[in-house]
Scaffold this motif. Structure first.
Motif, PDB file in Angstrom:
ATOM      1  N   VAL A 182       0.619  -1.269   0.080  1.00  0.00           N
ATOM      2  CA  VAL A 182       0.072   0.093  -0.153  1.00  0.00           C
ATOM      3  C   VAL A 182       0.762   1.273  -0.019  1.00  0.00           C
ATOM      4  N   THR A 183       0.612   2.046  -0.919  1.00  0.00           N
ATOM      5  CA  THR A 183       1.443   3.328  -0.958  1.00  0.00           C
ATOM      6  C   THR A 183       0.569   4.544  -0.667  1.00  0.00           C
ATOM      7  N   LEU A 184       0.631   5.245   0.489  1.00  0.00           N
ATOM      8  CA  LEU A 184      -0.012   6.409   1.033  1.00  0.00           C
ATOM      9  C   LEU A 184       0.560   7.864   0.738  1.00  0.00           C
ATOM     10  N   LYS A 185      -0.080   8.511   0.195  1.00  0.00           N
ATOM     11  CA  LYS A 185       0.252  10.138   0.365  1.00  0.00           C
ATOM     12  C   LYS A 185      -0.301  10.989   1.311  1.00  0.00           C
ATOM     13  N   VAL A 186       0.175  11.239   2.540  1.00  0.00           N
ATOM     14  CA  VAL A 186      -0.577  11.606   3.658  1.00  0.00           C
ATOM     15  C   VAL A 186       0.021  13.061   4.021  1.00  0.00           C
ATOM     16  N   LYS A 187      -0.831  14.158   4.049  1.00  0.00           N
ATOM     17  CA  LYS A 187      -0.557  15.373   4.483  1.00  0.00           C
ATOM     18  C   LYS A 187      -0.827  15.557   5.800  1.00  0.00           C
ATOM     19  N   PHE A 188      -0.107  16.099   6.865  1.00  0.00           N
ATOM     20  CA  PHE A 188      -0.352  16.258   8.137  1.00  0.00           C
ATOM     21  C   PHE A 188      -0.510  17.739   8.475  1.00  0.00           C
ATOM     22  N   TYR A 189      -1.417  18.201   9.228  1.00  0.00           N
ATOM     23  CA  TYR A 189      -1.953  19.648   9.558  1.00  0.00           C
ATOM     24  C   TYR A 189      -1.728  19.707  11.190  1.00  0.00           C
ATOM     25  N   SER A 190      -0.821  20.785  11.635  1.00  0.00           N
ATOM     26  CA  SER A 190      -0.685  21.071  12.951  1.00  0.00           C
ATOM     27  C   SER A 190      -0.746  22.505  13.255  1.00  0.00           C
ATOM     28  N   ASP A 191      -0.835  22.816  14.714  1.00  0.00           N
ATOM     29  CA  ASP A 191      -0.794  24.149  15.148  1.00  0.00           C
ATOM     30  C   ASP A 191       0.612  24.655  14.702  1.00  0.00           C
ATOM     31  N   ARG A 192       1.427  23.798  14.977  1.00  0.00           N
ATOM     32  CA  ARG A 192       2.951  24.541  14.969  1.00  0.00           C
ATOM     33  C   ARG A 192       3.632  23.351  14.272  1.00  0.00           C
ATOM     34  N   PRO A 193       5.076  23.891  13.433  1.00  0.00           N
ATOM     35  CA  PRO A 193       5.823  22.893  12.802  1.00  0.00           C
ATOM     36  C   PRO A 193       6.286  21.605  13.806  1.00  0.00           C
ATOM     37  N   VAL A 194       6.009  20.647  13.523  1.00  0.00           N
ATOM     38  CA  VAL A 194       6.475  19.315  14.125  1.00  0.00           C
ATOM     39  C   VAL A 194       7.325  18.268  13.018  1.00  0.00           C
ATOM     40  N   HIS A 195       7.975  17.541  13.846  1.00  0.00           N
ATOM     41  CA  HIS A 195       8.497  16.152  13.253  1.00  0.00           C
ATOM     42  C   HIS A 195       7.283  15.002  13.318  1.00  0.00           C
ATOM     43  N   ILE A 196       7.094  14.285  12.309  1.00  0.00           N
ATOM     44  CA  ILE A 196       6.564  12.978  12.443  1.00  0.00           C
ATOM     45  C   ILE A 196       7.250  11.782  12.398  1.00  0.00           C
ATOM     46  N   TYR A 197       6.715  10.846  13.318  1.00  0.00           N
ATOM     47  CA  TYR A 197       7.379   9.443  13.449  1.00  0.00           C
ATOM     48  C   TYR A 197       6.291   8.485  13.102  1.00  0.00           C
ATOM     49  N   PHE A 198       6.508   7.200  12.369  1.00  0.00           N
ATOM     50  CA  PHE A 198       5.555   6.452  11.963  1.00  0.00           C
ATOM     51  C   PHE A 198       5.841   5.045  12.380  1.00  0.00           C
ATOM     52  N   LYS A 199       4.771   4.410  12.751  1.00  0.00           N
ATOM     53  CA  LYS A 199       4.827   3.048  13.132  1.00  0.00           C
ATOM     54  C   LYS A 199       3.600   2.196  12.488  1.00  0.00           C
TER      55      LYS A 199
ATOM     56  N   SER B 114      -4.398  -3.352   8.564  1.00  0.00           N
ATOM     57  CA  SER B 114      -3.157  -2.329   9.242  1.00  0.00           C
ATOM     58  C   SER B 114      -3.690  -1.059   9.716  1.00  0.00           C
ATOM     59  N   ARG B 115      -2.892  -0.575  10.610  1.00  0.00           N
ATOM     60  CA  ARG B 115      -2.945   0.786  11.017  1.00  0.00           C
ATOM     61  C   ARG B 115      -1.754   1.439  11.031  1.00  0.00           C
ATOM     62  N   LEU B 116      -1.697   2.519  10.316  1.00  0.00           N
ATOM     63  CA  LEU B 116      -0.415   3.604  10.575  1.00  0.00           C
ATOM     64  C   LEU B 116      -0.469   4.422  11.792  1.00  0.00           C
ATOM     65  N   VAL B 117       0.328   4.630  12.765  1.00  0.00           N
ATOM     66  CA  VAL B 117       0.494   5.392  13.768  1.00  0.00           C
ATOM     67  C   VAL B 117       1.419   6.428  13.520  1.00  0.00           C
ATOM     68  N   ALA B 118       1.072   7.616  13.650  1.00  0.00           N
ATOM     69  CA  ALA B 118       1.887   8.992  13.286  1.00  0.00           C
ATOM     70  C   ALA B 118       1.771   9.684  14.479  1.00  0.00           C
ATOM     71  N   THR B 119       3.299   9.852  15.156  1.00  0.00           N
ATOM     72  CA  THR B 119       3.154  10.434  16.289  1.00  0.00           C
ATOM     73  C   THR B 119       4.168  11.820  16.165  1.00  0.00           C
ATOM     74  N   ASP B 120       3.713  12.734  16.607  1.00  0.00           N
ATOM     75  CA  ASP B 120       4.544  13.959  16.375  1.00  0.00           C
ATOM     76  C   ASP B 120       5.640  14.180  17.191  1.00  0.00           C
ATOM     77  N   SER B 121       6.574  15.341  17.332  1.00  0.00           N
ATOM     78  CA  SER B 121       7.659  15.504  18.188  1.00  0.00           C
ATOM     79  C   SER B 121       7.018  15.876  19.518  1.00  0.00           C
ATOM     80  N   ARG B 122       5.555  16.490  19.556  1.00  0.00           N
ATOM     81  CA  ARG B 122       5.043  16.517  20.916  1.00  0.00           C
ATOM     82  C   ARG B 122       4.621  15.624  21.951  1.00  0.00           C
ATOM     83  N   GLY B 123       4.512  14.308  21.107  1.00  0.00           N
ATOM     84  CA  GLY B 123       3.829  13.191  21.470  1.00  0.00           C
ATOM     85  C   GLY B 123       2.394  13.033  21.130  1.00  0.00           C
ATOM     86  N   LEU B 124       1.823  13.786  20.437  1.00  0.00           N
ATOM     87  CA  LEU B 124       0.548  13.733  20.109  1.00  0.00           C
ATOM     88  C   LEU B 124       0.384  12.646  19.063  1.00  0.00           C
ATOM     89  N   LYS B 125      -0.590  11.676  18.960  1.00  0.00           N
ATOM     90  CA  LYS B 125      -0.844  10.509  17.986  1.00  0.00           C
ATOM     91  C   LYS B 125      -2.048  10.399  17.291  1.00  0.00           C
TER      92      LYS B 125
END
Length: 196
Positions: free
Chosen positions: A134-151, A180-191
């Motif tokens: 599966v190929t996903l193109k995902v866009k993330f929106y946030s109230d401030r710039p963050v790094h995203i980590y995937f699992k 399957s589920r993709l869990v995205a965690t930002d650098s603040r800890g939000l998932k």
């Protein structure tokens, strides 16, 4: 008249006027930086959002956790605010809250969010391994710039391409039967969670 005697009389009059005054009250002022107040409000809210990830009653858990955190504030150090929740939305791919912190001298509004939006999705079948890629193109929106980590849960994360504007191209391998589920965690800890 003697100048020394005149100075002595003036000093005696000043001392007498001070002693006659009613008891003086000393008011202690505490200095709280506005940045410190805003940062405390932000991190209290963020910790509550992190805590409610995966909980069934997210609204009740959020309010309970935030109130318990506010009870830990020492009113001698920082004024404990009154908090009003305007908006709370916790779904799989979105977590968002709007709060108002009211103090005697200021009102502070906070809006924290992380949202994942699938822009494009494609699936290829691999008959040799009996798996799907599966190929996903995902866009993330946030109230401030963050790094995203995937699992990936129930699958394998093959590759991640970081595109522009918080958009990622993610390659996932999974079996035909699994969800399957993709869990995205930002650098603040939000998932947030995306079903693949």
């Amino acid at each position: 008249m003697n100048y020394t005697l005149t100075a002595y009389l003036i000093c005696m009059l000043l001392v007498a006027s001070i002693l006659i005054q009613p008891g003086m009250h000393i008011i202690s002022l505490r200095s709280e930086g506005l940045e410190k107040i805003f940062a405390t409000d932000y991190w209290l809210t963020l910790n509550a959002l992190i805590y409610i990830y995966g909980k069934e009653d997210s609204i009740g858990e959020f309010n309970s956790f935030l109130n318990s955190e506010l009870n830990f504030l020492n009113p001698r150090i920082i004024e404990v605010p009154n908090v009003t929740v305007q908006y709370l939305n916790v779904t799989g791919s979105r977590i968002e809250v709007q709060l108002t912190f009211r103090r005697q001298w200021t009102v502070h509004r906070i809006h924290i969010f992380l949202k994942a939006e699938i822009v494009d999705r494609s699936v290829k079948h691999n008959p040799e391994r009996n798996e799907l890629t599966v190929t996903l193109k995902v866009k993330f929106y946030s109230d401030r710039p963050v790094h995203i980590y995937f699992k990936v849960l129930d699958g394998e994360l093959l590759k991640i391409k970081n595109l522009v504007d918080q958009t990622f191209e993610i390659y996932i391998s999974k079996s035909l039967q699994s969800i399957s589920r993709l869990v995205a965690t930002d650098s603040r800890g939000l998932k947030v969670t995306i079903n693949v």
